[in-house]
Design an enzyme around this catalytic site. Sequence first.
Site, PDB file in Angstrom:
ATOM      1  N   ASN A 188      -9.268  35.399  52.304  1.00  0.00           N
ATOM      2  CA  ASN A 188     -10.423  35.632  51.438  1.00  0.00           C
ATOM      3  C   ASN A 188     -10.172  35.247  49.985  1.00  0.00           C
ATOM      4  OD1 ASN A 188     -12.951  37.209  50.466  1.00  0.00           O
ATOM      5  ND2 ASN A 188     -11.259  38.244  49.416  1.00  0.00           N
ATOM      6  N   ILE A 223     -10.517  31.512  43.688  1.00  0.00           N
ATOM      7  CA  ILE A 223     -10.809  31.507  42.265  1.00  0.00           C
ATOM      8  C   ILE A 223     -11.786  30.375  41.962  1.00  0.00           C
ATOM      9  CG2 ILE A 223      -8.558  32.472  41.623  1.00  0.00           C
ATOM     10  CD1 ILE A 223      -7.765  29.602  40.746  1.00  0.00           C
ATOM     11  N   GLY A 232     -20.941  21.197  38.964  1.00  0.00           N
ATOM     12  CA  GLY A 232     -20.035  22.000  38.154  1.00  0.00           C
ATOM     13  C   GLY A 232     -18.919  22.648  38.943  1.00  0.00           C
ATOM     14  N   TYR A 272     -14.096  23.604  43.534  1.00  0.00           N
ATOM     15  CA  TYR A 272     -14.370  24.732  44.424  1.00  0.00           C
ATOM     16  C   TYR A 272     -15.064  24.269  45.707  1.00  0.00           C
ATOM     17  CZ  TYR A 272     -16.123  29.374  45.823  1.00  0.00           C
ATOM     18  OH  TYR A 272     -16.402  30.535  46.510  1.00  0.00           O
TER      19      TYR A 272
END
Length: 242
Positions: free
Chosen positions: A82, A85, A143, A147
């Site tokens: 899990n 960042i 952006g 991620y």
Amino acid sequence: MTRVAIVTGGTRGIGAAISKALKAAGHKVIANYAGNDEAASAFQAETGIPVVKFDVGDYAASAEKIAEIEQQHGPIDIVVNNAGITRDGAFHRMTHEQWSQVIRTDLDCMFNVTRPVIEGMRARGFGRIINISSINGQKGQAGQTNYSAAKAGVIGFSKALAQENAPKGITVNVIAPGYIDTEMVAAVPEEVLKKIISTIPNGRLGRAEEIADAVVFLASEQAGYFNGSVLSINGAQYMANG
């Protein structure tokens, strides 16, 4: 049946809800955390769940601590990857450090935490690996190239690992949450948050407990035929094929 579970990033937000839910389901849970000692101590005092500090982006540290956990608590049969960042920014301004920090923590952790336990799971003929991706790993997000790349990689990793280990009684599944009512989302400016909610057909943010309930099921004996699946929990904000 009581099994030993490790939840990375397991003392705050979605991870804390997962740790609590797995404990309530009867499992022995160990919650990993990376840096917030105060929050981890408060979580352990509140829940009685042991906490272990290590950087999931560091393979040697992960392997060492997981070995210690198994020595103290027994073989790990449930892994919830899990931890994650964000280091957001437009790609044309993104630094290599912003990129590598996110890839290291959000994607490398899949190897670093899962590799030390997979051989034991195969030998015992049972394992439940649940990896937390994101809606933005499915659809992308401006952006968040770092991620989105990492969370998309989580899905590919999980599908391949499921195929390799299904014959050994191991399932590997993904949960891809949408926007969940956590501290991180609460920090978003109110006008931005309203705009986000307006794009969610359910008309609200998700709750961490809703993610945790799904994890508990996927970790159960009854979920043996769920394998290589991606469970999108996002209030119909985005519907992915697989």
